[in-house]
Motif scaffolding. Structure first.
Motif, PDB file in Angstrom:
ATOM      1  N   ALA A 132       0.814  -1.217   0.000  1.00  0.00           N
ATOM      2  CA  ALA A 132       0.000   0.000   0.000  1.00  0.00           C
ATOM      3  C   ALA A 132       0.848   1.268   0.000  1.00  0.00           C
ATOM      4  O   ALA A 132       0.397   2.320  -0.461  1.00  0.00           O
ATOM      5  N   ALA A 133       2.070   1.200   0.494  1.00  0.00           N
ATOM      6  CA  ALA A 133       2.895   2.401   0.651  1.00  0.00           C
ATOM      7  C   ALA A 133       3.663   2.787  -0.612  1.00  0.00           C
ATOM      8  O   ALA A 133       3.927   3.977  -0.827  1.00  0.00           O
ATOM      9  N   ILE A 134       4.026   1.842  -1.442  1.00  0.00           N
ATOM     10  CA  ILE A 134       4.872   2.137  -2.605  1.00  0.00           C
ATOM     11  C   ILE A 134       4.157   3.114  -3.541  1.00  0.00           C
ATOM     12  O   ILE A 134       3.014   2.908  -3.933  1.00  0.00           O
ATOM     13  N   GLY A 135       4.853   4.201  -3.860  1.00  0.00           N
ATOM     14  CA  GLY A 135       4.324   5.225  -4.755  1.00  0.00           C
ATOM     15  C   GLY A 135       3.507   6.296  -4.046  1.00  0.00           C
ATOM     16  O   GLY A 135       3.112   7.285  -4.671  1.00  0.00           O
ATOM     17  N   ARG A 136       3.241   6.111  -2.782  1.00  0.00           N
ATOM     18  CA  ARG A 136       2.435   7.083  -2.042  1.00  0.00           C
ATOM     19  C   ARG A 136       3.327   7.986  -1.199  1.00  0.00           C
ATOM     20  O   ARG A 136       4.492   7.682  -0.957  1.00  0.00           O
ATOM     21  N   THR A 137       2.770   9.102  -0.752  1.00  0.00           N
ATOM     22  CA  THR A 137       3.486  10.031   0.108  1.00  0.00           C
ATOM     23  C   THR A 137       3.206   9.653   1.564  1.00  0.00           C
ATOM     24  O   THR A 137       2.046   9.462   1.936  1.00  0.00           O
ATOM     25  N   VAL A 138       4.270   9.524   2.346  1.00  0.00           N
ATOM     26  CA  VAL A 138       4.132   9.208   3.761  1.00  0.00           C
ATOM     27  C   VAL A 138       4.706  10.358   4.585  1.00  0.00           C
ATOM     28  O   VAL A 138       5.627  11.044   4.152  1.00  0.00           O
ATOM     29  N   THR A 139       4.134  10.535   5.777  1.00  0.00           N
ATOM     30  CA  THR A 139       4.595  11.571   6.694  1.00  0.00           C
ATOM     31  C   THR A 139       4.730  10.943   8.068  1.00  0.00           C
ATOM     32  O   THR A 139       3.821  10.239   8.522  1.00  0.00           O
ATOM     33  N   SER A 140       5.854  11.203   8.731  1.00  0.00           N
ATOM     34  CA  SER A 140       6.089  10.645  10.064  1.00  0.00           C
ATOM     35  C   SER A 140       5.087  11.218  11.061  1.00  0.00           C
ATOM     36  O   SER A 140       4.446  12.244  10.801  1.00  0.00           O
ATOM     37  N   GLY A 169       7.799  12.207   2.346  1.00  0.00           N
ATOM     38  CA  GLY A 169       8.290  11.968   1.004  1.00  0.00           C
ATOM     39  C   GLY A 169       7.556  10.827   0.335  1.00  0.00           C
ATOM     40  O   GLY A 169       6.722  10.148   0.944  1.00  0.00           O
ATOM     41  N   THR A 170       7.885  10.625  -0.944  1.00  0.00           N
ATOM     42  CA  THR A 170       7.269   9.564  -1.732  1.00  0.00           C
ATOM     43  C   THR A 170       8.063   8.277  -1.549  1.00  0.00           C
ATOM     44  O   THR A 170       9.294   8.277  -1.647  1.00  0.00           O
ATOM     45  N   VAL A 171       7.350   7.191  -1.309  1.00  0.00           N
ATOM     46  CA  VAL A 171       7.980   5.891  -1.060  1.00  0.00           C
ATOM     47  C   VAL A 171       8.385   5.270  -2.397  1.00  0.00           C
ATOM     48  O   VAL A 171       7.563   5.107  -3.301  1.00  0.00           O
ATOM     49  N   ILE A 181      10.179  -0.843   6.541  1.00  0.00           N
ATOM     50  CA  ILE A 181      10.961   0.388   6.441  1.00  0.00           C
ATOM     51  C   ILE A 181      10.838   0.914   5.012  1.00  0.00           C
ATOM     52  O   ILE A 181      11.226   0.239   4.055  1.00  0.00           O
ATOM     53  N   ALA A 182      10.280   2.117   4.883  1.00  0.00           N
ATOM     54  CA  ALA A 182      10.106   2.740   3.571  1.00  0.00           C
ATOM     55  C   ALA A 182      11.347   3.553   3.218  1.00  0.00           C
ATOM     56  O   ALA A 182      11.869   4.288   4.058  1.00  0.00           O
ATOM     57  N   THR A 183      11.801   3.416   1.977  1.00  0.00           N
ATOM     58  CA  THR A 183      12.869   4.270   1.459  1.00  0.00           C
ATOM     59  C   THR A 183      12.187   5.345   0.624  1.00  0.00           C
ATOM     60  O   THR A 183      11.425   5.037  -0.293  1.00  0.00           O
ATOM     61  N   LEU A 184      12.454   6.590   0.972  1.00  0.00           N
ATOM     62  CA  LEU A 184      11.821   7.709   0.291  1.00  0.00           C
ATOM     63  C   LEU A 184      12.635   8.127  -0.930  1.00  0.00           C
ATOM     64  O   LEU A 184      13.799   7.731  -1.086  1.00  0.00           O
ATOM     65  N   ALA A 185      12.043   8.920  -1.811  1.00  0.00           N
ATOM     66  CA  ALA A 185      12.692   9.350  -3.047  1.00  0.00           C
ATOM     67  C   ALA A 185      14.001  10.078  -2.782  1.00  0.00           C
ATOM     68  O   ALA A 185      14.927  10.006  -3.590  1.00  0.00           O
TER      69      ALA A 185
END
Length: 131
Positions: free
Chosen positions: A85-93, A100-102, A113-117
């Motif tokens: 669900a997270a890949i390609g979406r914007t996440v905020t702590s 950033g975008t995952v 653990i998401a790696t951001l752009a």
């Protein structure tokens, strides 16, 4: 010239090895139970209450192992769903400092653990918002 006493080194190694906690896994527990049953004195067999207690312990160990396997499977499935669900979406702590975008997600023991752009990483744990 300093001399090393081999006996003191051996006792130190033995002490440190003995300090480690010993655990009994499922197969070792079974082997001990079977060995105890095979080697009991026929003139003084094991008390039936004690035998039933050991069987109950065996049953509890077996049930705990099955429950742990199911929980591990459930946690892995949940982590994979969060990652998908997270890949390609914007996440905020949770505190709003990291956003950033995952681009990719790796599964870790505690949380995905998401790696951001921009190369930063963010644990996808509670409080993280996805948009």
């Amino acid at each position: 010239m300093t001399q090393v006493n081999p006996l003191s080194s051996a006792s130190t190694a033995t002490t440190s090895a003995a300090a480690k906690p010993q655990t009994l896994d499922y197969s070792a527990f079974l082997q001990l139970l079977i060995a105890q049953m095979k080697n009991q004195d026929p003139t003084e067999p094991m008390d039936s209450a004690q035998y039933m207690g050991q069987l109950a312990s065996f049953s509890q160990v077996e049930q705990s192992m099955a429950a742990n396997a199911k929980l591990d499977s459930l946690l892995t499935s949940s982590s994979l769903q969060i990652a998908d669900a997270a890949i390609g979406r914007t996440v905020t702590s949770a505190d709003g400092l990291v956003s950033g975008t995952v681009t990719s997600v790796r599964i870790a023991a505690d949380a995905p653990i998401a790696t951001l752009a921009d190369g930063r990483e963010l644990a996808l744990s509670s409080g993280v918002r996805m948009s």
